[in-house]
Motif scaffolding. Structure first.
Motif, PDB file in Angstrom:
ATOM      1  N   ASP A 191       0.840  -1.205   0.000  1.00  0.00           N
ATOM      2  CA  ASP A 191       0.000   0.000   0.000  1.00  0.00           C
ATOM      3  C   ASP A 191       0.874   1.253   0.000  1.00  0.00           C
ATOM      4  O   ASP A 191       0.566   2.231  -0.683  1.00  0.00           O
ATOM      5  N   SER A 192       1.964   1.201   0.749  1.00  0.00           N
ATOM      6  CA  SER A 192       2.855   2.350   0.795  1.00  0.00           C
ATOM      7  C   SER A 192       3.560   2.540  -0.551  1.00  0.00           C
ATOM      8  O   SER A 192       3.654   3.658  -1.070  1.00  0.00           O
TER       9      SER A 192
ATOM     10  N   ARG B  42       2.499   1.653  -3.427  1.00  0.00           N
ATOM     11  CA  ARG B  42       1.519   2.098  -4.422  1.00  0.00           C
ATOM     12  C   ARG B  42       1.396   3.626  -4.455  1.00  0.00           C
ATOM     13  O   ARG B  42       1.142   4.199  -5.507  1.00  0.00           O
ATOM     14  N   THR B  43       1.586   4.258  -3.310  1.00  0.00           N
ATOM     15  CA  THR B  43       1.462   5.728  -3.288  1.00  0.00           C
ATOM     16  C   THR B  43       2.645   6.406  -3.979  1.00  0.00           C
ATOM     17  O   THR B  43       2.562   7.568  -4.349  1.00  0.00           O
ATOM     18  N   ASN B  44       3.755   5.669  -4.125  1.00  0.00           N
ATOM     19  CA  ASN B  44       4.948   6.237  -4.764  1.00  0.00           C
ATOM     20  C   ASN B  44       5.865   5.091  -5.225  1.00  0.00           C
ATOM     21  O   ASN B  44       6.851   4.778  -4.558  1.00  0.00           O
TER      22      ASN B  44
END
Ligand code: PGA
Length: 247
Positions: A26-27, A29-31
């Protein structure tokens, strides 16, 4: 528990590994091109296996990030079967297709470990690590920051304690083969990561996990400094969290 610490308690190691991989994904995916901090040891292995499955299933893409590892034995040849460079290549990096120039690990064969450590510190801090994966040693170490009378700030060349040498001897042919030194990101360097993802599994970790998260903040328990970090996610299994859950 301090409000800056989010605790997930999972039934067993398998669920812990899946949960940690999902949080990490998830982390990322943000960057997807961000910098992320990796750890070695038995604990994150399951998480890495899950990440490989996610990558192969197209559920996540870990191949574009830049990786910074916490530590490396010193001296050790990078292709030694117990080097952390070898560990990361075999347990994760090769399988997720991470290019070699995106894999940053202190060099165990550097000419001067102090210069290597200083250069690595600049690199790691400059990269602004978004999420740093951590295990916790039986003695409370993070990276190879061993219990001490002060918190080691910057990345440095350190001596391993007997407890760490004994604990890691299981991976070597003979306890005499365990390197006595390492290069490790310092506590300050670790604390600069935006988010810390701390994993702990098994009953043997239960007392030290309590000490780290609820005990006195002291360099005798290096992981206790995490109580001062603004965003810590802890994923533990029932066995490791048994004292935490009881309070
Ligand atoms: P382990 O090591 O995951 O093999 O228990 C943890 C650590 O020493 O940080």
């Amino acid at each position: 528990m301090s409000p800056n610490i989010t605790l997930f308690i999972e039934n067993d190691y398998e669920q812990l590994s899946r949960k940690a991989a999902r949080i990490f994904a998830d982390s990322v995916r943000t960057n997807p091109v961000g910098s992320f901090g990796f750890a070695t040891g038995g604990t994150p292995e399951g998480m890495y296996t899950e990440m490989i499955k996610m990558q192969k299933a197209g559920e996540a893409d870990f191949s574009q990030l830049t990786a910074y590892n916490l530590d490396e034995y010193f001296p050790i040849e990078p292709d030694h079967h117990q080097s952390y460079e070898y560990f990361m290549a075999n347990k994760l990096f090769d399988a997720i297709g991470l290019p070699h120039d995106k894999r940053n690990i202190p060099r165990g064969d550097a000419k001067d470990p102090h210069i290597e450590a200083a250069e690595y510190d600049v690199l790691a801090i400059g990269s602004r690590i978004q999420m740093q994966i951590l295990g916790i040693g039986n003695n409370g170490h993070i990276g190879f920051n061993e219990p001490s009378d002060y918190f080691r700030g910057a990345t440095g060349h350190v001596a391993l304690t007997q407890s760490t040498i004994d604990s890691n001897a299981r991976y070597f042919d003979s306890p005499d083969d365990v390197p006595r030194h390492a290069i490790t990101m310092g506590v300050k360097t670790i604390m600069m990561a935006e988010t810390i993802l701390l994993l702990a599994s098994g009953e043997a970790k239960a007392p030290i996990l309590w000490d780290a998260l609820k005990g006195l903040i002291t360099p005798l328990v290096p992981a206790s400094i995490l109580q001062m970090h603004r965003d810590v996610i802890v994923v533990a299994d029932n066995a490791a969290a048994k004292h935490l859950a009881a309070v």
